[in-house]
Design a protein around this motif. Structure first.
Motif, short mmCIF file in Angstrom:
data_model
loop_
_atom_site.label_atom_id
_atom_site.label_comp_id
_atom_site.label_asym_id
_atom_site.label_seq_id
_atom_site.Cartn_x
_atom_site.Cartn_y
_atom_site.Cartn_z
N LEU A 132 10.42 -8.17 2.73
CA LEU A 132 9.05 -7.97 2.24
C LEU A 132 8.40 -6.76 2.90
O LEU A 132 8.53 -6.57 4.11
N LYS A 133 7.70 -6.00 2.11
CA LYS A 133 6.89 -4.90 2.65
C LYS A 133 5.50 -5.49 2.91
O LYS A 133 4.83 -5.94 1.98
N ILE A 134 5.09 -5.49 4.18
CA ILE A 134 3.90 -6.21 4.62
C ILE A 134 2.91 -5.27 5.29
O ILE A 134 3.29 -4.44 6.11
N ASP B 65 4.20 -6.07 -0.76
CA ASP B 65 4.52 -7.39 -1.30
C ASP B 65 3.60 -8.46 -0.72
O ASP B 65 3.36 -9.49 -1.36
N LEU B 66 3.12 -8.21 0.50
CA LEU B 66 2.29 -9.19 1.20
C LEU B 66 1.29 -8.45 2.07
O LEU B 66 1.65 -7.49 2.76
N ILE B 67 0.05 -8.89 2.03
CA ILE B 67 -0.98 -8.38 2.93
C ILE B 67 -1.48 -9.58 3.72
O ILE B 67 -1.83 -10.61 3.15
N ILE B 68 -1.47 -9.44 5.04
CA ILE B 68 -1.93 -10.51 5.93
C ILE B 68 -3.39 -10.23 6.30
O ILE B 68 -3.72 -9.16 6.79
N GLU B 69 -4.23 -11.22 6.07
CA GLU B 69 -5.66 -11.13 6.39
C GLU B 69 -5.95 -11.89 7.68
O GLU B 69 -5.77 -13.10 7.73
N GLN B 70 -6.37 -11.15 8.69
CA GLN B 70 -6.71 -11.77 9.98
C GLN B 70 -7.89 -11.01 10.59
O GLN B 70 -7.70 -9.99 11.22
N THR B 71 -9.08 -11.46 10.34
CA THR B 71 -10.36 -10.94 10.86
C THR B 71 -10.78 -9.58 10.31
O THR B 71 -11.78 -9.04 10.75
N PHE B 72 -10.05 -9.02 9.35
CA PHE B 72 -10.47 -7.74 8.79
C PHE B 72 -11.60 -7.92 7.77
O PHE B 72 -12.63 -7.25 7.84
N PHE B 73 -11.40 -8.82 6.83
CA PHE B 73 -12.40 -9.06 5.79
C PHE B 73 -13.76 -9.37 6.40
O PHE B 73 -14.78 -8.84 5.97
N CYS B 74 -13.79 -10.21 7.42
CA CYS B 74 -15.05 -10.63 8.04
C CYS B 74 -15.71 -9.50 8.83
O CYS B 74 -16.88 -9.60 9.20
N GLY C 283 12.04 -10.27 12.90
CA GLY C 283 13.02 -9.58 12.06
C GLY C 283 12.48 -8.93 10.81
O GLY C 283 13.23 -8.40 10.00
N PHE C 284 11.17 -8.95 10.63
CA PHE C 284 10.55 -8.23 9.50
C PHE C 284 10.39 -6.77 9.94
O PHE C 284 9.58 -6.47 10.81
N LYS C 285 11.17 -5.89 9.35
CA LYS C 285 11.16 -4.48 9.80
C LYS C 285 10.33 -3.58 8.89
O LYS C 285 10.02 -2.45 9.23
N ASN C 286 9.95 -4.09 7.72
CA ASN C 286 9.20 -3.29 6.75
C ASN C 286 7.72 -3.67 6.83
O ASN C 286 7.10 -4.06 5.84
N VAL C 287 7.17 -3.61 8.06
CA VAL C 287 5.80 -4.04 8.32
C VAL C 287 4.96 -2.86 8.79
O VAL C 287 5.45 -1.98 9.51
N TYR C 288 3.70 -2.89 8.39
CA TYR C 288 2.78 -1.78 8.67
C TYR C 288 1.45 -2.31 9.18
O TYR C 288 0.94 -3.32 8.69
N GLY C 289 0.88 -1.60 10.13
CA GLY C 289 -0.45 -1.90 10.62
C GLY C 289 -1.36 -0.73 10.31
O GLY C 289 -0.97 0.43 10.50
N LEU C 290 -2.55 -1.02 9.83
CA LEU C 290 -3.51 0.01 9.47
C LEU C 290 -4.83 -0.27 10.17
O LEU C 290 -5.27 -1.42 10.21
#
Length: 192
Positions: A40-42, A102-111, A60-67
């Motif tokens: 998954l591209k995350i 493929d997946l976006i993780i929401e953790q305190t950004f929206f708020c 083991g998720f290697k296709n991960v990005y932080g912005l």
């Protein structure tokens, strides 16, 4: 108050980051633990100190990005995670970002966004996700005020906002929040 790049940089410089739990929180950790497709591209927008990003990479998720809009939290993440590929760390305004995930993780950004940006956020998430992509994570559930960040919200508000773009698979009170956030978080899984 304008929540600019300078604002966020100063918050991190002053260590004024009360949302920082010091580790990945239980709801997001348990969601990640059930993911099986390591390809998954995350994306994690507003990645901050990036506990979720580091955890994904370690699993083991290697296709991960932080912005993040500010270099300050990105630099902190790099110092804590020297083996994480720096080309997967993006300093940019979320609303200018254009890759697909493929997946976006929401953790305190929206708020942390000014409430008037919420419709733009929902639209932008929709544009960043591939077909059948998902937004998953937590949203705060307490009365929305002009004081913040963090800014609160309600299940009804979120349902109205996100149902325009997504199938709501999960939007419910977290049963596994960390103690300071108990009964103040909703878990979401939204599918494009």
């Amino acid at each position: 108050m304008k929540l600019t790049k300078e604002y966020w940089t100063n918050r991190y410089i002053e260590n004024n980051v009360p949302w920082d739990a010091g580790a990945i929180t239980t709801p997001v950790k348990e969601y990640i633990d059930q993911l099986t497709n390591k390809e998954l591209k995350i994306l994690i927008p507003g990645v901050g100190t990036g506990y979720e990003l580091a955890y994904l990479y370690q699993k083991g998720f290697k296709n991960v990005y932080g912005l993040d809009i500010s270099e300050e939290p990105i630099d902190r993440f790099k110092s804590l995670n020297p083996h994480f590929p720096s080309n997967r760390l993006i300093v940019d305004d979320f609303f200018n970002h254009t890759s697909k995930y493929d997946l976006i993780i929401e953790q305190t950004f929206f708020c942390a966004l000014q409430p008037e940006l919420r419709p733009l956020y929902a639209n932008k998430i929709n544009k960043l996700l591939n077909k059948n992509g998902k937004l998953a994570g937590v949203l705060f559930s307490f009365p929305l005020t002009n004081q913040g960040p963090p800014f609160g919200g309600s299940l009804d508000e979120y349902e109205s906002l996100f149902s325009k773009y997504f199938t709501i698979e999960t939007l419910a009170l977290c049963y596994n929040s960390i103690k300071p956030r108990k009964n103040k978080e909703l878990f979401i899984i939204l599918k494009k």
